[in-house]
Enzyme design. Structure first.
Site, PDB file in Angstrom:
ATOM      1  N   ASN A 117       4.194   2.842   2.368  1.00 20.06           N
ATOM      2  CA  ASN A 117       4.786   1.504   2.308  1.00 20.06           C
ATOM      3  C   ASN A 117       4.902   1.124   0.833  1.00 20.06           C
ATOM      4  OD1 ASN A 117       5.461  -1.177   2.453  1.00 20.06           O
ATOM      5  ND2 ASN A 117       3.528  -1.861   3.367  1.00 20.06           N
ATOM      6  N   LYS A 145       6.242  -1.401  -0.477  1.00 21.53           N
ATOM      7  CA  LYS A 145       6.224  -2.852  -0.702  1.00 21.53           C
ATOM      8  C   LYS A 145       7.374  -3.242  -1.649  1.00 21.53           C
ATOM      9  CE  LYS A 145       1.380  -2.745   0.471  1.00 21.53           C
ATOM     10  NZ  LYS A 145       0.049  -3.292   0.334  1.00 21.53           N
ATOM     11  N   HIS A 169       2.934  -6.475   8.992  1.00 22.79           N
ATOM     12  CA  HIS A 169       2.058  -6.226   7.837  1.00 22.79           C
ATOM     13  C   HIS A 169       1.326  -7.517   7.451  1.00 22.79           C
ATOM     14  CE1 HIS A 169       0.593  -5.130   3.905  1.00 22.79           C
ATOM     15  NE2 HIS A 169       0.729  -3.869   4.303  1.00 22.79           N
ATOM     16  N   GLU A 205       0.702  -8.776   4.699  1.00 21.70           N
ATOM     17  CA  GLU A 205       1.366  -9.578   3.663  1.00 21.70           C
ATOM     18  C   GLU A 205       2.476 -10.435   4.264  1.00 21.70           C
ATOM     19  OE1 GLU A 205       2.114  -6.228   1.118  1.00 21.70           O
ATOM     20  OE2 GLU A 205      -0.044  -6.043   0.818  1.00 21.70           O
ATOM     21  N   GLU A 225      -5.055  -2.022   9.440  1.00 23.73           N
ATOM     22  CA  GLU A 225      -5.209  -2.257   8.006  1.00 23.73           C
ATOM     23  C   GLU A 225      -6.109  -3.474   7.789  1.00 23.73           C
ATOM     24  OE1 GLU A 225      -1.590  -0.401   5.759  1.00 23.73           O
ATOM     25  OE2 GLU A 225      -1.181  -2.490   6.192  1.00 23.73           O
ATOM     26  N   GLY A 264      -5.165  -2.879  -1.271  1.00 23.13           N
ATOM     27  CA  GLY A 264      -4.928  -3.074  -2.702  1.00 23.13           C
ATOM     28  C   GLY A 264      -6.164  -3.481  -3.474  1.00 23.13           C
ATOM     29  N   SER A 295      -6.274   1.150   0.704  1.00 23.11           N
ATOM     30  CA  SER A 295      -6.852   1.907  -0.413  1.00 23.11           C
ATOM     31  C   SER A 295      -7.091   3.380  -0.095  1.00 23.11           C
ATOM     32  CB  SER A 295      -8.146   1.238  -0.900  1.00 23.11           C
ATOM     33  OG  SER A 295      -7.873  -0.078  -1.354  1.00 23.11           O
TER      34      SER A 295
HETATM   35  P1  13P Z   1      -2.986   0.051  -0.463  1.00 16.62           P
HETATM   36  O1  13P Z   1      -2.960   1.516  -0.090  1.00 16.62           O
HETATM   37  O2  13P Z   1      -2.364  -0.230  -1.791  1.00 16.62           O
HETATM   38  O3  13P Z   1      -4.365  -0.531  -0.308  1.00 16.62           O
HETATM   39  O4  13P Z   1      -2.043  -0.711   0.601  1.00 16.62           O
HETATM   40  C1  13P Z   1      -2.213  -0.470   1.953  1.00 16.62           C
HETATM   41  C2  13P Z   1      -1.101  -1.118   2.682  1.00 16.62           C
HETATM   42  O5  13P Z   1      -1.003  -2.337   2.736  1.00 16.62           O
HETATM   43  C3  13P Z   1      -0.088  -0.251   3.316  1.00 16.62           C
HETATM   44  O6  13P Z   1       0.743  -0.967   4.165  1.00 16.62           O
END
Ligand code: 13P
Length: 249
Positions: free
Chosen positions: A9, A11, A94, A96, A166, A172, A212
């Site tokens: 992803n 983003k 997601h 976010e 997740e 992140g 992560s």
């Molecule tokens: P990270 O791998 O940067 O922690 O992000 C995970 C994520 O949100 C994938 O959709």
């Protein structure tokens, strides 16, 4: 046997030129294997990614879509638009999107229905926040997220669904759920599916872990029985790191 999947992803990262560089590198590093590989670039790079990856086994997903097929929704992208450029999969739910764009379980249920009506594959994300885990509510939160958005679906629809657990506190942050925490939650999710549908259905659904994941921890996380792969954020922006994660199975 359910599929092993590693999805990236991206983003809101990579402009058009950098995206094409990353896609080309991924293509040159990619070896055909039983692990499915999916990338989700930003909307502006989807068409180019689909074209560059034509004939390869790397699939392209969108990071979001609207629930309507078309109409007066300024700034939005529909399932028909995605399908028209050859995108066959979409990430929905997601954290976010839930946190910054107020996406609720009810809205996500509508998006899920629209995606499925057009044979779109869905990577459906969910996960608890740190406060939920601290309060010991993580399983109740996860159960309600998947029930509210997905459990109205008939069994046949589940062939198009990949789940992605997740935990928000691990995204992140550099903090990963331990392999045992991931396994514990994934086993719970699979049992919830078995209880509401059937053992056979639950056995066939791939459940990815996200938060992560790096080349250094992927192998141990992926070794867990109920972890069928990963949804990778930061590390998917680097072709070598992402490929190492794909090869960690
Ligand atoms: P990270 O791998 O940067 O922690 O992000 C995970 C994520 O949100 C994938 O959709």
């Amino acid at each position: 046997m359910r599929k092993q999947i590693v999805a990236g992803n991206w983003k809101m990262n990579k402009d058009y030129v950098d995206s094409e560089i990353l896609v080309s590198k991924l293509l040159s590093y990619h070896k055909h294997s039983s692990t499915e590989v999916i990338i989700a670039p930003p909307f502006t790079n989807l068409l180019a990614a689909v074209n560059t990856l034509k004939g390869s086994s790397i699939e392209v997903a969108a990071q979001n879509m609207h629930f309507a097929e078309n109409g007066a929704y300024t700034g939005e992208t529909s399932v028909l638009m995605l399908k028209s450029i050859g995108v066959q999969a979409v990430i929905l739910g997601h954290s976010e999107r839930r946190a910054y764009f107020n996406e609720t379980d009810a809205l996500l249920a509508k998006k899920v229905d629209t995606a499925l009506a057009h044979d779109m594959r869905i990577i459906f994300c969910f996960g608890e926040e740190l406060k939920d885990r601290k309060a010991g509510n993580e399983k109740a939160v996860v159960e309600s997220q998947i029930k509210n958005a997905l459990f109205h679906l008939p069994s046949a629809a589940w062939g198009q669904i990949v789940l992605a657990y997740e935990p928000v506190w691990a995204i992140g942050t550099g903090e990963t759920a331990s392999p045992n925490q991931a396994q514990d939650m994934h086993a719970f999710i699979r049992k919830t599916l078995a209880d509401n549908y059937s053992e056979a259905l639950a056995d066939g659904v791939s459940i990815l872990y996200g938060g992560s994941v790096k080349p250094s921890n992927a192998k141990e996380i992926f070794s867990k029985t109920d972890v069928d792969g990963g949804l990778i954020g930061g590390a998917s922006l680097d072709a070598a790191q992402f490929t190492d994660i794909v090869n960690a199975f």
